[in-house]
Motif scaffolding. Structure first.
Motif, PDB file in Angstrom:
ATOM      1  N   LEU A 123       0.824  -1.206   0.000  1.00 52.80           N
ATOM      2  CA  LEU A 123       0.000   0.000   0.000  1.00 52.80           C
ATOM      3  C   LEU A 123       0.858   1.256   0.000  1.00 52.80           C
ATOM      4  O   LEU A 123       0.621   2.199  -0.774  1.00 52.80           O
ATOM      5  N   SER A 144       2.501   2.309  -3.231  1.00 51.39           N
ATOM      6  CA  SER A 144       1.621   2.864  -4.272  1.00 51.39           C
ATOM      7  C   SER A 144       0.922   4.147  -3.836  1.00 51.39           C
ATOM      8  O   SER A 144       0.488   4.927  -4.675  1.00 51.39           O
ATOM      9  N   GLU A 145       0.838   4.362  -2.528  1.00 54.04           N
ATOM     10  CA  GLU A 145       0.141   5.543  -2.011  1.00 54.04           C
ATOM     11  C   GLU A 145       0.905   6.060  -0.795  1.00 54.04           C
ATOM     12  O   GLU A 145       0.579   5.745   0.346  1.00 54.04           O
ATOM     13  N   SER A 146       1.926   6.856  -1.039  1.00 54.39           N
ATOM     14  CA  SER A 146       2.862   7.224   0.025  1.00 54.39           C
ATOM     15  C   SER A 146       2.234   8.028   1.152  1.00 54.39           C
ATOM     16  O   SER A 146       2.696   7.967   2.299  1.00 54.39           O
ATOM     17  N   ASP A 147       1.177   8.793   0.873  1.00 54.75           N
ATOM     18  CA  ASP A 147       0.553   9.600   1.925  1.00 54.75           C
ATOM     19  C   ASP A 147      -0.611   8.887   2.604  1.00 54.75           C
ATOM     20  O   ASP A 147      -1.383   9.506   3.336  1.00 54.75           O
ATOM     21  N   SER A 148      -0.714   7.601   2.393  1.00 55.16           N
ATOM     22  CA  SER A 148      -1.856   6.857   2.925  1.00 55.16           C
ATOM     23  C   SER A 148      -1.921   6.924   4.450  1.00 55.16           C
ATOM     24  O   SER A 148      -0.904   6.964   5.136  1.00 55.16           O
TER      25      SER A 148
END
Length: 341
Positions: free
Chosen positions: A127, A130-134
């Motif tokens: 995760l 693919s979505e560093s600010d998640s």
């Protein structure tokens, strides 16, 4: 809005919480026969999570157990065969005499469950790539069905770990339902910051901060005298003792952990004994060579029953680890550089 107390390393957080609960506790409890002083809702933040070892002569921290437990977690294990060797008291928490339950955090974190092909750890890393600010990189550990087990001897104290990538750094937030401040806190923070650093290495990121939240922060009455001695030592010393702690090599992978544990098993079962030169020639990074040196020291303590550990192994340890070994096992201090601790 209150934020967690920000401190550089674990020693400062440990002493701060000991003072808080010793001098200003909210409650006196007796959960399952363990009398303790308690503060509800405590927290701290470490700006340098690699400072994960306190250097206090009265506390006598065991770095060998800390590394063993961290590796046990990283390997996703729950067996007593390994961890019971370094901490025999943990056997009392096993229902079947062979495995641990809720406290085997690594088994929950690093093994696929519910038919998934990836572990919770790998799912979170996938995760974050693919979505560093998640905000969704949360690894739950405490399971609701633990409450359904009558007289559960081993319920998870760790609720979960939250991994957050911000500004090129991997931060981690830990949520504990309870922490024994004089015992469990030190080993927990050591292991969890190792897991954080391992994750950062896999993601190619720098280490960020480590934040620790505790529901029930407590000190057992049976440890109150030791806690008092630790706090007296902290006040009396002219300056804190500090040793640098190296960064985990960027080459570290799950295969590295497996390699280290292969050597660990050979030493634990006394099928091998290593000199400092043998460990240096192992092909492992010097960071992990230090861990093998510690395991060899413990092999000598457990199996050789001698009055002095082989000095070439002790003297090959980094100064901070050598200091801790000399203070934990005073009988071996004489082997350290001609008696220097």
């Amino acid at each position: 809005m209150l934020t967690p107390l920000s401190l550089p390393g674990l020693e400062e957080a440990y002493l701060s919480l000991l003072r808080l609960v010793s001098e200003d506790h909210n409650h006196h409890i007796s959960a399952r026969g363990n009398d303790a002083r308690e503060v509800i809702g405590a927290s701290f933040r470490l700006s340098d999570p690699r400072r994960r070892l306190p250097f206090l002569a009265e506390r006598k921290v065991n770095p060998i157990f800390h590394f063993a437990e961290a590796l046990w977690y990283l390997a996703g294990r729950r067996d007593l065969e390994m961890i019971g060797y370094y901490a025999p008291s943990m056997r009392s928490s096993s229902r079947d005499g062979f495995h641990l339950g809720g406290s085997a955090y690594g088994h929950t974190i690093f093994n696929p469950a519910n038919g998934d092909t990836l572990s919770l750890f790998d799912r979170v890393l996938e995760l974050l790539r693919s979505e560093s600010d998640s905000k969704r990189g949360y690894i739950p550990v405490f399971a609701a069905d633990e409450l359904a087990i009558s007289d559960n001897p081993d319920m998870a104290c760790l609720a979960g770990l939250h991994l957050l990538v911000r500004d090129g750094r991997l931060h981690m937030v830990c949520y504990m339902r309870a922490n024994d401040l004089d015992c469990g806190l030190l080993s927990d923070v050591f292991s969890f910051t190792m897991l954080q650093e391992f994750a950062a290495v896999q993601l190619g990121l720098e280490m960020g901060s480590y934040t620790h939240f505790i529901g029930s922060a407590h000190i057992c009455d049976r440890n109150a005298e030791r806690v008092h001695r630790v706090l007296v030592e902290a006040v009396a010393r002219s300056a804190p003792i500090q040793f640098p702690f190296p960064a985990m090599p960027t080459s570290t992978t799950a295969a590295t952990v497996a390699d280290v544990l292969e050597h660990e098993e050979a030493l634990r079962t006394n099928k091998a004994h290593y000199s400092a030169a043998h460990i240096q020639a192992s092909g492992l990074d010097p960071y992990w060579q230090q861990v093998l040196l510690l395991f060899e020291v413990y092999r000598q303590i457990q199996h050789d029953h001698v009055d002095a550990v082989n000095p070439d192994v002790l003297n090959a340890l980094d100064p901070g680890l050598r200091w801790l070994v000399g203070h934990r096992w005073s009988a071996y201090a004489a082997a350290l550089d001609g008696g220097e601790q």
